[in-house]
Design a protein around this motif. Sequence first.
Motif, PDB file in Angstrom:
ATOM      1  N   VAL A  18       0.853  -1.201   0.000  1.00 21.53           N
ATOM      2  CA  VAL A  18       0.000   0.000   0.000  1.00 21.53           C
ATOM      3  C   VAL A  18       0.881   1.240   0.000  1.00 21.53           C
ATOM      4  N   GLU A  19       1.933   1.220   0.824  1.00 20.48           N
ATOM      5  CA  GLU A  19       2.848   2.364   0.867  1.00 20.48           C
ATOM      6  C   GLU A  19       3.476   2.625  -0.495  1.00 20.48           C
ATOM      7  N   ALA A  20       3.866   1.573  -1.197  1.00 23.56           N
ATOM      8  CA  ALA A  20       4.468   1.742  -2.523  1.00 23.56           C
ATOM      9  C   ALA A  20       3.485   2.396  -3.484  1.00 23.56           C
ATOM     10  N   GLY A  21       2.227   1.977  -3.427  1.00 27.26           N
ATOM     11  CA  GLY A  21       1.222   2.582  -4.299  1.00 27.26           C
ATOM     12  C   GLY A  21       0.977   4.042  -3.970  1.00 27.26           C
ATOM     13  N   LYS A  32       9.862  12.924  -6.407  1.00 25.68           N
ATOM     14  CA  LYS A  32      10.290  11.755  -5.648  1.00 25.68           C
ATOM     15  C   LYS A  32      10.901  12.106  -4.290  1.00 25.68           C
ATOM     16  N   LEU A  33      11.747  13.124  -4.248  1.00 23.71           N
ATOM     17  CA  LEU A  33      12.378  13.469  -2.979  1.00 23.71           C
ATOM     18  C   LEU A  33      11.399  14.107  -2.001  1.00 23.71           C
ATOM     19  N   TRP A  34      10.468  14.947  -2.497  1.00 22.40           N
ATOM     20  CA  TRP A  34       9.451  15.525  -1.618  1.00 22.40           C
ATOM     21  C   TRP A  34       8.527  14.430  -1.092  1.00 22.40           C
ATOM     22  N   ALA A  35       8.221  13.455  -1.933  1.00 24.01           N
ATOM     23  CA  ALA A  35       7.374  12.350  -1.489  1.00 24.01           C
ATOM     24  C   ALA A  35       8.087  11.560  -0.391  1.00 24.01           C
ATOM     25  N   THR A  36       9.367  11.294  -0.588  1.00 29.25           N
ATOM     26  CA  THR A  36      10.154  10.585   0.423  1.00 29.25           C
ATOM     27  C   THR A  36      10.176  11.376   1.729  1.00 29.25           C
ATOM     28  N   PHE A  37      10.439  12.678   1.616  1.00 28.39           N
ATOM     29  CA  PHE A  37      10.474  13.534   2.801  1.00 28.39           C
ATOM     30  C   PHE A  37       9.135  13.521   3.533  1.00 28.39           C
ATOM     31  N   SER A  38       8.051  13.584   2.782  1.00 25.01           N
ATOM     32  CA  SER A  38       6.732  13.617   3.422  1.00 25.01           C
ATOM     33  C   SER A  38       6.422  12.304   4.129  1.00 25.01           C
ATOM     34  N   ILE A  39       6.773  11.186   3.519  1.00 27.86           N
ATOM     35  CA  ILE A  39       6.544   9.874   4.138  1.00 27.86           C
ATOM     36  C   ILE A  39       7.304   9.790   5.462  1.00 27.86           C
ATOM     37  N   PHE A  40       8.567  10.212   5.452  1.00 26.36           N
ATOM     38  CA  PHE A  40       9.366  10.137   6.673  1.00 26.36           C
ATOM     39  C   PHE A  40       8.950  11.182   7.694  1.00 26.36           C
ATOM     40  N   SER A  41       8.454  12.315   7.242  1.00 28.88           N
ATOM     41  CA  SER A  41       7.970  13.335   8.187  1.00 28.88           C
ATOM     42  C   SER A  41       6.751  12.826   8.950  1.00 28.88           C
ATOM     43  N   VAL A  42       5.805  12.257   8.228  1.00 29.29           N
ATOM     44  CA  VAL A  42       4.618  11.706   8.885  1.00 29.29           C
ATOM     45  C   VAL A  42       5.030  10.575   9.828  1.00 29.29           C
ATOM     46  N   ILE A  82      13.885   4.596  -3.957  1.00 30.14           N
ATOM     47  CA  ILE A  82      13.864   3.554  -4.989  1.00 30.14           C
ATOM     48  C   ILE A  82      12.430   3.145  -5.307  1.00 30.14           C
ATOM     49  N   LEU A  83      11.592   2.985  -4.270  1.00 30.03           N
ATOM     50  CA  LEU A  83      10.181   2.682  -4.522  1.00 30.03           C
ATOM     51  C   LEU A  83       9.530   3.768  -5.368  1.00 30.03           C
ATOM     52  N   ALA A  84       9.815   5.022  -5.041  1.00 23.86           N
ATOM     53  CA  ALA A  84       9.222   6.135  -5.787  1.00 23.86           C
ATOM     54  C   ALA A  84       9.677   6.142  -7.242  1.00 23.86           C
ATOM     55  N   LEU A  85      10.909   5.768  -7.495  1.00 23.72           N
ATOM     56  CA  LEU A  85      11.443   5.740  -8.865  1.00 23.72           C
ATOM     57  C   LEU A  85      10.918   4.552  -9.667  1.00 23.72           C
ATOM     58  N   VAL A  86      10.873   3.401  -9.043  1.00 17.19           N
ATOM     59  CA  VAL A  86      10.631   2.148  -9.755  1.00 17.19           C
ATOM     60  C   VAL A  86       9.151   1.789  -9.879  1.00 17.19           C
ATOM     61  N   PRO A  88       6.223   3.320 -10.311  1.00 14.52           N
ATOM     62  CA  PRO A  88       5.411   3.771 -11.456  1.00 14.52           C
ATOM     63  C   PRO A  88       5.823   3.128 -12.785  1.00 14.52           C
ATOM     64  N   GLN A  89       7.060   2.656 -12.851  1.00 13.15           N
ATOM     65  CA  GLN A  89       7.565   2.072 -14.101  1.00 13.15           C
ATOM     66  C   GLN A  89       7.213   0.598 -14.269  1.00 13.15           C
ATOM     67  N   ILE A  90       7.318  -0.176 -13.173  1.00 14.47           N
ATOM     68  CA  ILE A  90       7.123  -1.627 -13.306  1.00 14.47           C
ATOM     69  C   ILE A  90       5.935  -2.157 -12.512  1.00 14.47           C
ATOM     70  N   GLY A  91       5.278  -1.302 -11.751  1.00 11.56           N
ATOM     71  CA  GLY A  91       4.108  -1.723 -10.986  1.00 11.56           C
ATOM     72  C   GLY A  91       4.462  -2.199  -9.589  1.00 11.56           C
ATOM     73  N   ILE A  92       3.444  -2.241  -8.754  1.00  8.28           N
ATOM     74  CA  ILE A  92       3.648  -2.609  -7.353  1.00  8.28           C
ATOM     75  C   ILE A  92       4.034  -4.079  -7.213  1.00  8.28           C
ATOM     76  N   ALA A  93       3.349  -4.970  -7.924  1.00  9.27           N
ATOM     77  CA  ALA A  93       3.597  -6.409  -7.746  1.00  9.27           C
ATOM     78  C   ALA A  93       5.040  -6.787  -8.072  1.00  9.27           C
ATOM     79  N   LEU A  94       5.535  -6.350  -9.224  1.00  7.37           N
ATOM     80  CA  LEU A  94       6.908  -6.691  -9.608  1.00  7.37           C
ATOM     81  C   LEU A  94       7.906  -6.011  -8.666  1.00  7.37           C
ATOM     82  N   THR A  95       7.614  -4.791  -8.273  1.00  9.08           N
ATOM     83  CA  THR A  95       8.480  -4.099  -7.316  1.00  9.08           C
ATOM     84  C   THR A  95       8.581  -4.892  -6.022  1.00  9.08           C
TER      85      THR A  95
END
Length: 143
Positions: A18-21, A32-42, A82-86, A88-95
């Motif tokens: 769910v987090e990856a999605g 990607k970096l703002w998303a990472t920052f927000s996840i860790f801030s919360v 890495i989750l943020a980069l990958v 959207p490209q290959i999907g949650i399941a393969l990730t």
Amino acid sequence: MHFILILIVILAGMGLSVEAGLLATLSQNVGKLWATFSIFSVGSVLSFLLLLFFAPRNTPSLFSQPNWTLIGGILGPIYVVILALVTPQIGIALTMVGVLFGQVAKSLLIDHFGWFGLPRLQIDKRRLFALFFIVLALILMMI
């Protein structure tokens, strides 16, 4: 008791998916970096609140611990970027299957050699067989 612990771990793994999605969507909107920052801030705010209300008051200082035990603080953001980069490209399941392979392969080595002061659990045929099936799942999902 092991069954309940395994169930909790499975639920935590579902949470990672769910987090990856959520992270993939957020990273496409804010970067990607703002998303990472927000996840860790919360997560930091939540952790602080848990510490404030539930942590024992007489625990040893974090700063008295060996520096190498804090490496996880570096690995977490790397993983999330890495989750943020990958994703959207290959999907949650393969990730997640890729993550699972990396986790299990490295975990086998950590267990086998007893790294980080953990008890040693030898790599045996059953464990290698399980890793093989994860590799097989990864291959099947890629083709």
